[in-house]
Design a protein around this motif. Structure first.
Motif, PDB file in Angstrom:
ATOM      1  N   TYR A  22       0.836  -1.204   0.000  1.00  0.00           N
ATOM      2  CA  TYR A  22       0.000   0.000   0.000  1.00  0.00           C
ATOM      3  C   TYR A  22       0.872   1.255   0.000  1.00  0.00           C
ATOM      4  O   TYR A  22       0.643   2.195  -0.774  1.00  0.00           O
ATOM      5  CB  TYR A  22      -0.929   0.000   1.212  1.00  0.00           C
ATOM      6  CG  TYR A  22      -1.650   1.304   1.404  1.00  0.00           C
ATOM      7  CD1 TYR A  22      -2.686   1.679   0.551  1.00  0.00           C
ATOM      8  CD2 TYR A  22      -1.289   2.179   2.423  1.00  0.00           C
ATOM      9  CE1 TYR A  22      -3.337   2.882   0.699  1.00  0.00           C
ATOM     10  CE2 TYR A  22      -1.943   3.383   2.587  1.00  0.00           C
ATOM     11  CZ  TYR A  22      -2.961   3.739   1.726  1.00  0.00           C
ATOM     12  OH  TYR A  22      -3.597   4.931   1.885  1.00  0.00           O
ATOM     13  N   VAL A  26       0.928   4.188  -2.920  1.00  0.00           N
ATOM     14  CA  VAL A  26       0.562   5.574  -2.614  1.00  0.00           C
ATOM     15  C   VAL A  26       1.752   6.515  -2.819  1.00  0.00           C
ATOM     16  O   VAL A  26       1.610   7.584  -3.415  1.00  0.00           O
ATOM     17  CB  VAL A  26      -0.007   5.688  -1.179  1.00  0.00           C
ATOM     18  CG1 VAL A  26      -0.158   7.137  -0.761  1.00  0.00           C
ATOM     19  CG2 VAL A  26      -1.351   4.978  -1.101  1.00  0.00           C
ATOM     20  N   ARG A  29       2.378   7.064  -6.475  1.00  0.00           N
ATOM     21  CA  ARG A  29       1.438   8.007  -7.094  1.00  0.00           C
ATOM     22  C   ARG A  29       1.789   9.448  -6.770  1.00  0.00           C
ATOM     23  O   ARG A  29       1.435  10.354  -7.500  1.00  0.00           O
ATOM     24  CB  ARG A  29       0.013   7.713  -6.639  1.00  0.00           C
ATOM     25  CG  ARG A  29      -0.531   6.429  -7.213  1.00  0.00           C
ATOM     26  CD  ARG A  29      -1.940   6.181  -6.804  1.00  0.00           C
ATOM     27  NE  ARG A  29      -2.442   4.979  -7.455  1.00  0.00           N
ATOM     28  CZ  ARG A  29      -3.686   4.577  -7.399  1.00  0.00           C
ATOM     29  NH1 ARG A  29      -4.590   5.272  -6.729  1.00  0.00           N
ATOM     30  NH2 ARG A  29      -4.058   3.478  -8.021  1.00  0.00           N
ATOM     31  N   LEU A  36       0.915  14.615  -1.095  1.00  0.00           N
ATOM     32  CA  LEU A  36       0.512  13.292  -0.621  1.00  0.00           C
ATOM     33  C   LEU A  36      -0.972  13.227  -0.279  1.00  0.00           C
ATOM     34  O   LEU A  36      -1.641  12.238  -0.560  1.00  0.00           O
ATOM     35  CB  LEU A  36       1.355  12.910   0.598  1.00  0.00           C
ATOM     36  CG  LEU A  36       1.352  11.450   1.001  1.00  0.00           C
ATOM     37  CD1 LEU A  36       1.774  10.554  -0.152  1.00  0.00           C
ATOM     38  CD2 LEU A  36       2.242  11.232   2.197  1.00  0.00           C
ATOM     39  N   VAL A  39      -3.320  12.430  -3.277  1.00  0.00           N
ATOM     40  CA  VAL A  39      -3.152  11.177  -4.011  1.00  0.00           C
ATOM     41  C   VAL A  39      -4.404  10.330  -3.844  1.00  0.00           C
ATOM     42  O   VAL A  39      -5.008  10.286  -2.768  1.00  0.00           O
ATOM     43  CB  VAL A  39      -1.907  10.423  -3.477  1.00  0.00           C
ATOM     44  CG1 VAL A  39      -1.817   9.029  -4.050  1.00  0.00           C
ATOM     45  CG2 VAL A  39      -0.647  11.201  -3.781  1.00  0.00           C
ATOM     46  N   SER A  40      -4.785   9.620  -4.898  1.00  0.00           N
ATOM     47  CA  SER A  40      -5.908   8.695  -4.827  1.00  0.00           C
ATOM     48  C   SER A  40      -5.459   7.481  -4.006  1.00  0.00           C
ATOM     49  O   SER A  40      -4.593   6.726  -4.426  1.00  0.00           O
ATOM     50  CB  SER A  40      -6.313   8.267  -6.238  1.00  0.00           C
ATOM     51  OG  SER A  40      -7.315   7.295  -6.176  1.00  0.00           O
ATOM     52  N   TYR A  41      -6.057   7.317  -2.842  1.00  0.00           N
ATOM     53  CA  TYR A  41      -5.609   6.277  -1.916  1.00  0.00           C
ATOM     54  C   TYR A  41      -6.694   5.257  -1.581  1.00  0.00           C
ATOM     55  O   TYR A  41      -6.388   4.182  -1.061  1.00  0.00           O
ATOM     56  CB  TYR A  41      -5.141   6.910  -0.603  1.00  0.00           C
ATOM     57  CG  TYR A  41      -6.258   7.526   0.196  1.00  0.00           C
ATOM     58  CD1 TYR A  41      -6.914   6.804   1.187  1.00  0.00           C
ATOM     59  CD2 TYR A  41      -6.701   8.824  -0.059  1.00  0.00           C
ATOM     60  CE1 TYR A  41      -7.965   7.362   1.904  1.00  0.00           C
ATOM     61  CE2 TYR A  41      -7.745   9.379   0.649  1.00  0.00           C
ATOM     62  CZ  TYR A  41      -8.365   8.652   1.624  1.00  0.00           C
ATOM     63  OH  TYR A  41      -9.401   9.194   2.333  1.00  0.00           O
ATOM     64  N   MET A  45      -6.033   1.236  -0.767  1.00  0.00           N
ATOM     65  CA  MET A  45      -6.255   0.834   0.619  1.00  0.00           C
ATOM     66  C   MET A  45      -7.231  -0.333   0.682  1.00  0.00           C
ATOM     67  O   MET A  45      -6.999  -1.314   1.400  1.00  0.00           O
ATOM     68  CB  MET A  45      -6.775   2.005   1.461  1.00  0.00           C
ATOM     69  CG  MET A  45      -6.956   1.670   2.936  1.00  0.00           C
ATOM     70  SD  MET A  45      -7.599   3.031   3.919  1.00  0.00           S
ATOM     71  CE  MET A  45      -6.195   4.125   3.958  1.00  0.00           C
ATOM     72  N   PHE A 111      -7.654  11.989   3.960  1.00  0.00           N
ATOM     73  CA  PHE A 111      -6.474  11.175   3.688  1.00  0.00           C
ATOM     74  C   PHE A 111      -5.744  10.827   4.980  1.00  0.00           C
ATOM     75  O   PHE A 111      -5.406   9.671   5.218  1.00  0.00           O
ATOM     76  CB  PHE A 111      -5.524  11.924   2.734  1.00  0.00           C
ATOM     77  CG  PHE A 111      -4.219  11.220   2.504  1.00  0.00           C
ATOM     78  CD1 PHE A 111      -4.127  10.261   1.518  1.00  0.00           C
ATOM     79  CD2 PHE A 111      -3.095  11.510   3.268  1.00  0.00           C
ATOM     80  CE1 PHE A 111      -2.915   9.600   1.286  1.00  0.00           C
ATOM     81  CE2 PHE A 111      -1.900  10.860   3.053  1.00  0.00           C
ATOM     82  CZ  PHE A 111      -1.799   9.900   2.054  1.00  0.00           C
ATOM     83  N   ASN A 115      -5.681   7.091   6.770  1.00  0.00           N
ATOM     84  CA  ASN A 115      -4.385   6.434   6.881  1.00  0.00           C
ATOM     85  C   ASN A 115      -3.972   6.215   8.334  1.00  0.00           C
ATOM     86  O   ASN A 115      -3.274   5.250   8.631  1.00  0.00           O
ATOM     87  CB  ASN A 115      -3.321   7.207   6.106  1.00  0.00           C
ATOM     88  CG  ASN A 115      -3.412   6.894   4.634  1.00  0.00           C
ATOM     89  OD1 ASN A 115      -3.025   5.830   4.202  1.00  0.00           O
ATOM     90  ND2 ASN A 115      -3.965   7.834   3.861  1.00  0.00           N
TER      91      ASN A 115
END
Length: 143
Positions: A22, A26, A29, A36, A39-41, A45, A111, A115
């Motif tokens: 993961y 991330v 990207r 950060l 970023v598409s996470y 995930m 985000f 996370n």
């Protein structure tokens, strides 16, 4: 090696591998200078969580098939080691949840909150597994 110890090793390896994959996706990207937090996470995930669960189940089944006589054996020591490992792991889960709650109250971006929760779950699994493995390898004194 006890079956429950094998399961702890599986959990540790899968949690570390899933978290590393993961993180690689991330950070990859964000390599182009994208902040950060932008970023598409979500998809990585969800894939990381889903594949980790699937890998843990599949590896657990494979180990049980490889040694079926040990798969159903769980004595008092195994139960106590499991309990202590879970308690240790849950401590990091609580820290992650409280941190995510504080981030939410501070109105930090999704985000970082997501996370933080993911990190809490991952570190919980890793610490719990390490405690269990250490108990099996170094000895365990029940109280």
């Amino acid at each position: 090696m006890a079956f429950q110890e094998k399961r702890a090793w599986i959990m540790a390896v899968v949690a570390i591998g899933g978290c590393a994959a993961y993180l690689a996706v991330v950070l990859g990207r964000a390599d182009g200078g994208i902040p950060l937090a932008e970023v598409s996470y979500v998809a990585p995930m969800l894939w990381s969580i889903g594949l980790s669960i699937a890998a843990s189940i599949a590896l657990g089944i494979a180990v049980a098939i490889a040694s079926p006589e040990d798969a159903d054996v769980k004595d008092q020591r195994d139960r106590e080691i499991s309990r202590v490992g879970e308690y240790a792991g849950q401590s990091l889960l609580v820290v992650g949840a409280v941190t995510a709650l504080a981030l939410s109250m501070a109105e930090v971006g999704h985000f970082w909150i997501s996370n933080t929760i993911y990190l809490g779950f991952a570190l919980s699994a890793i610490l719990g597994s390490i405690v269990k493995i250490a108990a099996y390898r170094c000895g365990f004194q029940s109280w």
